[in-house]
Design a protein around this motif. Structure first.
Motif, PDB file in Angstrom:
ATOM      1  N   SER A 163       0.838  -1.195   0.000  1.00  0.00           N
ATOM      2  CA  SER A 163       0.000   0.000   0.000  1.00  0.00           C
ATOM      3  C   SER A 163       0.874   1.248   0.000  1.00  0.00           C
ATOM      4  N   GLY A 165       0.233   5.792  -0.040  1.00  0.00           N
ATOM      5  CA  GLY A 165      -0.777   6.828   0.016  1.00  0.00           C
ATOM      6  C   GLY A 165      -0.182   8.181   0.326  1.00  0.00           C
ATOM      7  N   THR A 185      -5.082  10.257   0.112  1.00  0.00           N
ATOM      8  CA  THR A 185      -5.111   9.353  -1.037  1.00  0.00           C
ATOM      9  C   THR A 185      -4.603   7.997  -0.569  1.00  0.00           C
ATOM     10  N   ASP A 186      -5.300   6.951  -0.997  1.00  0.00           N
ATOM     11  CA  ASP A 186      -4.968   5.601  -0.538  1.00  0.00           C
ATOM     12  C   ASP A 186      -4.885   4.674  -1.739  1.00  0.00           C
ATOM     13  N   GLY A 187      -3.841   3.844  -1.788  1.00  0.00           N
ATOM     14  CA  GLY A 187      -3.707   2.953  -2.943  1.00  0.00           C
ATOM     15  C   GLY A 187      -3.059   1.630  -2.596  1.00  0.00           C
ATOM     16  N   GLN A 201      -4.993  -0.048  -7.329  1.00  0.00           N
ATOM     17  CA  GLN A 201      -6.224   0.515  -6.765  1.00  0.00           C
ATOM     18  C   GLN A 201      -5.829   1.818  -6.090  1.00  0.00           C
ATOM     19  N   LEU A 202      -6.217   2.934  -6.669  1.00  0.00           N
ATOM     20  CA  LEU A 202      -5.768   4.230  -6.160  1.00  0.00           C
ATOM     21  C   LEU A 202      -6.942   5.199  -6.188  1.00  0.00           C
ATOM     22  N   SER A 203      -7.239   5.759  -5.031  1.00  0.00           N
ATOM     23  CA  SER A 203      -8.391   6.661  -4.972  1.00  0.00           C
ATOM     24  C   SER A 203      -8.173   7.787  -3.972  1.00  0.00           C
ATOM     25  N   ALA A 204      -8.811   8.914  -4.254  1.00  0.00           N
ATOM     26  CA  ALA A 204      -8.773  10.057  -3.343  1.00  0.00           C
ATOM     27  C   ALA A 204      -9.774   9.807  -2.224  1.00  0.00           C
ATOM     28  N   GLU A 205      -9.281   9.805  -0.993  1.00  0.00           N
ATOM     29  CA  GLU A 205     -10.158   9.590   0.158  1.00  0.00           C
ATOM     30  C   GLU A 205     -10.637  10.921   0.749  1.00  0.00           C
ATOM     31  N   SER A 208      -8.092  15.308  -3.882  1.00  0.00           N
ATOM     32  CA  SER A 208      -7.625  14.809  -5.176  1.00  0.00           C
ATOM     33  C   SER A 208      -6.102  14.834  -5.218  1.00  0.00           C
ATOM     34  N   MET A 214       0.949  10.716  -8.155  1.00  0.00           N
ATOM     35  CA  MET A 214       0.717   9.333  -8.544  1.00  0.00           C
ATOM     36  C   MET A 214       2.018   8.655  -8.937  1.00  0.00           C
TER      37      MET A 214
END
Length: 237
Positions: A163, A165, A185-187, A201-205, A208, A214
């Motif tokens: 992981s 982030g 951000t967590d990935g 799997q990468l998304s803004a928690e 942005s 990235m």
């Protein structure tokens, strides 16, 4: 400053102990910091029905978390009568990831089931499950090769996951729960030993993120996965 006082690019301590389970064809206990996962591999001499007469095998996975793996008790999913969506998503991810490192035709028409049971959770349980699941798979494949059941090694490369982030505005490697629960951000990054990407799997928690951020997370993931591959080799060679 990270809650654990680790450097931004520093992994948690990693250990992999093999031969944990007497009856499983392959097993290990992987510890990534305070996240501990028991992984086992079971060989079934029958492929799923959808692969009948194709000459190809299958790798699948089941994932679960013990009730007191976290700081408060979670009911067993069996007691609730169904798996949560999170559990289903994670075990599908583990299966997809591990299949990417296997020549299923070399495996033949048989199935290997990887069971990942979280004994203690402190972030990154799916990543630890994938990394430890590969070790259990490797050990099971060794038995098939030694017995002469398969003529060539079905495993084509290592499969590892870590992981990354953005925590407190900084890209960090190998998030523990304190960071994961507060990350902007967590990935999760799944790579082969090559290294090549299997899945991201990468998304803004909470905020942005930029293309530059990235790329920084990708660089951290590659470095972390190199360490994990080394740990896998030390455990299996």
């Amino acid at each position: 400053m990270r809650p654990s006082s680790r450097k931004l690019d520093q992994m948690r301590s990693v250990s992999i102990e093999t031969g944990i389970m007497k009856h499983a064809e392959g097993s290990c206990l992987i510890k990534m910091g305070e996240t501990h996962v028991l992984c086992s591999a079971t060989i079934e001499e029958k492929a799923p029905p959808f692969l009948k007469n194709t000459g190809q095998g299958w790798i699948t996975a089941e994932y679960g978390m013990l009730p007191r793996a976290t700081n408060s008790r979670n009911r067993r999913e069996a007691a609730m009568g169904k798996q949560t969506g999170r559990t289903q998503e994670i075990q599908r991810l583990i299966g997809r990831a591990l299949r990417a490192g296997v020549d299923r035709r070399a495996l033949g028409e048989r199935q290997i089931v990887i069971d990942c049971d979280v004994l203690q959770a402190d972030g990154g349980t799916r990543c630890a499950s994938i990394t430890g699941g590969w070790v259990a798979l490797r050990l099971a494949m060794n038995k098939l090769i030694k017995a002469g059941i398969v003529t060539s090694d079905p495993i084509v490369d290592h499969v590892v996951a870590v992981s990354c982030g953005i925590y407190a505005g900084q890209p960090v490697l190998d998030l523990d729960y304190a960071e994961d629960s507060n990350a902007g951000t967590d990935g999760n990054f799944i790579l082969t030993g090559a290294p090549k990407l299997i899945e991201v799997q990468l998304s803004a928690e909470g905020a942005s993120f930029s293309r530059m951020e990235m790329d920084q997370l990708m660089d951290l993931a590659e470095a972390g996965c190199t360490e994990l591959v080394a740990a896998q080799k030390a455990a299996t060679e």
